[in-house]
Design a protein around this motif. Structure first.
Motif, PDB file in Angstrom:
ATOM      1  N   LYS A  66      -1.008  12.697  -8.273  1.00  0.00           N
ATOM      2  CA  LYS A  66      -1.895  13.804  -7.864  1.00  0.00           C
ATOM      3  C   LYS A  66      -1.174  15.156  -7.891  1.00  0.00           C
ATOM      4  O   LYS A  66      -1.816  16.191  -7.805  1.00  0.00           O
ATOM      5  N   THR A 114      10.414   3.955  -2.680  1.00  0.00           N
ATOM      6  CA  THR A 114       9.771   3.557  -1.410  1.00  0.00           C
ATOM      7  C   THR A 114      10.152   2.112  -1.064  1.00  0.00           C
ATOM      8  O   THR A 114      10.341   1.767   0.101  1.00  0.00           O
ATOM      9  N   ARG A 173       0.818  -1.214   0.000  1.00  0.00           N
ATOM     10  CA  ARG A 173       0.000   0.000   0.000  1.00  0.00           C
ATOM     11  C   ARG A 173       0.857   1.271   0.000  1.00  0.00           C
ATOM     12  O   ARG A 173       0.592   2.223  -0.713  1.00  0.00           O
ATOM     13  N   GLU A 174       1.937   1.221   0.817  1.00  0.00           N
ATOM     14  CA  GLU A 174       2.829   2.383   0.919  1.00  0.00           C
ATOM     15  C   GLU A 174       3.404   2.779  -0.457  1.00  0.00           C
ATOM     16  O   GLU A 174       3.493   3.965  -0.792  1.00  0.00           O
ATOM     17  N   ASP A 175       3.766   1.780  -1.255  1.00  0.00           N
ATOM     18  CA  ASP A 175       4.308   2.043  -2.598  1.00  0.00           C
ATOM     19  C   ASP A 175       3.223   2.647  -3.486  1.00  0.00           C
ATOM     20  O   ASP A 175       3.468   3.604  -4.227  1.00  0.00           O
ATOM     21  N   LEU A 176       2.026   2.070  -3.392  1.00  0.00           N
ATOM     22  CA  LEU A 176       0.933   2.549  -4.252  1.00  0.00           C
ATOM     23  C   LEU A 176       0.520   3.959  -3.842  1.00  0.00           C
ATOM     24  O   LEU A 176       0.212   4.804  -4.687  1.00  0.00           O
ATOM     25  N   ASP A 177       0.549   4.220  -2.526  1.00  0.00           N
ATOM     26  CA  ASP A 177       0.210   5.572  -2.055  1.00  0.00           C
ATOM     27  C   ASP A 177       1.219   6.599  -2.565  1.00  0.00           C
ATOM     28  O   ASP A 177       0.856   7.711  -2.939  1.00  0.00           O
ATOM     29  N   ALA A 178       2.493   6.204  -2.600  1.00  0.00           N
ATOM     30  CA  ALA A 178       3.531   7.119  -3.113  1.00  0.00           C
ATOM     31  C   ALA A 178       3.285   7.407  -4.594  1.00  0.00           C
ATOM     32  O   ALA A 178       3.435   8.545  -5.060  1.00  0.00           O
ATOM     33  N   ILE A 224       0.350   7.257  -6.098  1.00  0.00           N
ATOM     34  CA  ILE A 224      -0.858   8.101  -6.209  1.00  0.00           C
ATOM     35  C   ILE A 224      -0.502   9.554  -5.878  1.00  0.00           C
ATOM     36  O   ILE A 224      -0.921  10.484  -6.574  1.00  0.00           O
ATOM     37  N   ALA A 225       0.328   9.742  -4.843  1.00  0.00           N
ATOM     38  CA  ALA A 225       0.736  11.109  -4.475  1.00  0.00           C
ATOM     39  C   ALA A 225       1.466  11.761  -5.643  1.00  0.00           C
ATOM     40  O   ALA A 225       1.252  12.945  -5.951  1.00  0.00           O
TER      41      ALA A 225
END
Ligand code: PLP
Length: 390
Positions: free
Chosen positions: A23, A258, A12-17, A19-20
């Motif tokens: 964005k 990440t 999730r941490e990789d995917l959140d990075a 997405i950030a």
């Protein structure tokens, strides 16, 4: 047991990075600042001066062999019989003659004595693979290569973080290659890295990654030299080599950055898992004497002690029924000389000369070793494997 070869390697941490990044206002997607930052962070982690991020480990192999050919000319390259197809394919694609060496059963890497015996005046490099996290270097090999003046090229695609005498694999050779395919120690979905301390090689690798374009070099001296030699050309479009486009993207580099933060902690868990696995196996049936010093594996190696077709069939049946995914032959499916792409080159019977790799080809496999694998499951698997009767 529902035990795949790899699980949860991009989190999730990789995917959140990612997405950030997406964005952010007008994000760069093609190779740019994140690629540069990932290369710098990777170089620091590994302990080398330069790294070049590419779109796969196979591409890392390909531009490494191309650079060798461009800078040192054609000839022979000593290669393993147990490795991934792209190691041999890149040697062939670049017009080198592959010279094969059998394995050392305790490391699954090249037998060091055989390597040294096969060096001739035509040898341009030894292209060694560290198999499934086991170090394949020895003092004798490094000394012998130095004495003969033959460069070592390390394929570390399966061994991120493994060491020899406390120093990371991938820092001993003139060049080293890594893969970030999903199934490996860390992942950028697809990806690879070429690492070196040699400035000339670094500039060449950068150009080879991007169509052979001189403007990809970082050195003003290299750029000026080409511009002076070719005043009829636009300096933005000087193509020094007939090359490739094997670049990756910002998206892959964001994931890599990440991932790299977690690599050491994940590797510690994997190392403990492997020790538990090998320690739990019945040493009368299976090889448990692998050279684990400095190893760092994303897979457990399961190899029969002696050739036994019935026992091996029972092992495969047991693993299948238990839902444990495995790959027979270990790295790259076993003896490369049995593969159709090589039989055409080396003859259909050449595989017979390499009995040790042939044992692993038929009586060996690897099983996934991922960081969140529960130790209880490892003990359970050992019990299951030890209980098999042929
Ligand atoms: C030793 C070795 N070299 C090269 C590669 C190629 O890497 P990639 O799958 O990223 O192209 C692999 C792939 O698994 C490998 O195991």
């Amino acid at each position: 047991m529902q035990w795949p070869l790899m699980r949860n390697n991009i989190v999730r941490e990789d995917l959140d990075a990612l997405i950030a990044h997406l964005k952010s206002d007008d994000p760069m997607l093609t190779q740019s600042g994140n690629v540069r930052a990932f290369e710098k962070e990777w170089s620091e982690w590994l302990g080398v001066k330069h790294s070049v991020f590419v779109n796969s480990g196979a591409s890392a192999n390909l531009i490494t062999m191309t650079a060798l050919r461009e800078l040192r000319g054609g000839g022979e390259v000593i290669v393993p019989t147990l490795t991934w197809v792209s190691d041999i394919a890149s040697v062939l694609q670049c017009g080198f003659e592959p010279v094969f060496v059998d394995i050392d059963e305790r490391t699954l890497g090249m037998d060091a004595e055989q390597v040294l015996k096969k060096i001739t005046r035509k040898t341009r490099a030894v292209f060694l693979t560290h198999i499934l996290g086991y170090n394949a270097l020895t003092d004798g090999l490094l000394k012998g290569l130095k004495k003969a003046g033959v460069p070592l090229i390390e394929d570390v695609c399966e061994s991120h973080g493994a060491t020899f005498k406390g120093r990371k694999l991938g820092t001993f050779g003139l060049v080293s290659n890594f893969s970030f395919y999903y199934a490996h120690h860390m992942s950028t979905v697809e990806g690879g890295m070429v690492c070196t301390d040699d400035a000339e090689l670094y500039e060449t690798l950068r150009m080879l990654r991007s169509h052979g374009m001189v403007r990809e070099a970082t050195s003003p001296e290299v750029k000026n030299r080409y511009a002076k030699q070719h005043p009829d050309l636009n300096p933005d479009f000087i193509f020094a080599f007939p090359a490739y486009n094997v670049r990756s993207t910002e998206l892959n580099a964001v994931i890599g950055r990440t991932q790299l933060k977690r690599l050491d902690a994940n590797n510690e868990r994997r190392t403990a898992n492997l020790k538990l696995f090998l320690g739990g196996l019945d040493a009368k049936k299976y090889r448990t004497d692998f050279a684990v010093a400095g190893s760092c594996n994303y897979a457990f190696t399961l190899v029969l002690k002696k050739p036994d077709p019935k026992l091996w069939a029972a092992v495969e049946k047991t693993l299948r029924e238990a839902g444990v995914e495995f790959r027979r032959g270990t790295s790259g499916g076993g003896n490369q000389l049995r593969q159709p792409y090589l039989r055409k080159v080396v003859g259909k019977d050449a595989w017979r000369k390499f009995p040790k790799v042939d044992h692993v080809h038929f009586y060996g496999a690897y099983i996934g070793n991922y960081p969140d694998l529960e130790q209880e499951r490892i003990r359970e698997l050992c019990k299951l494997l030890n209980g098999i009767k042929a």
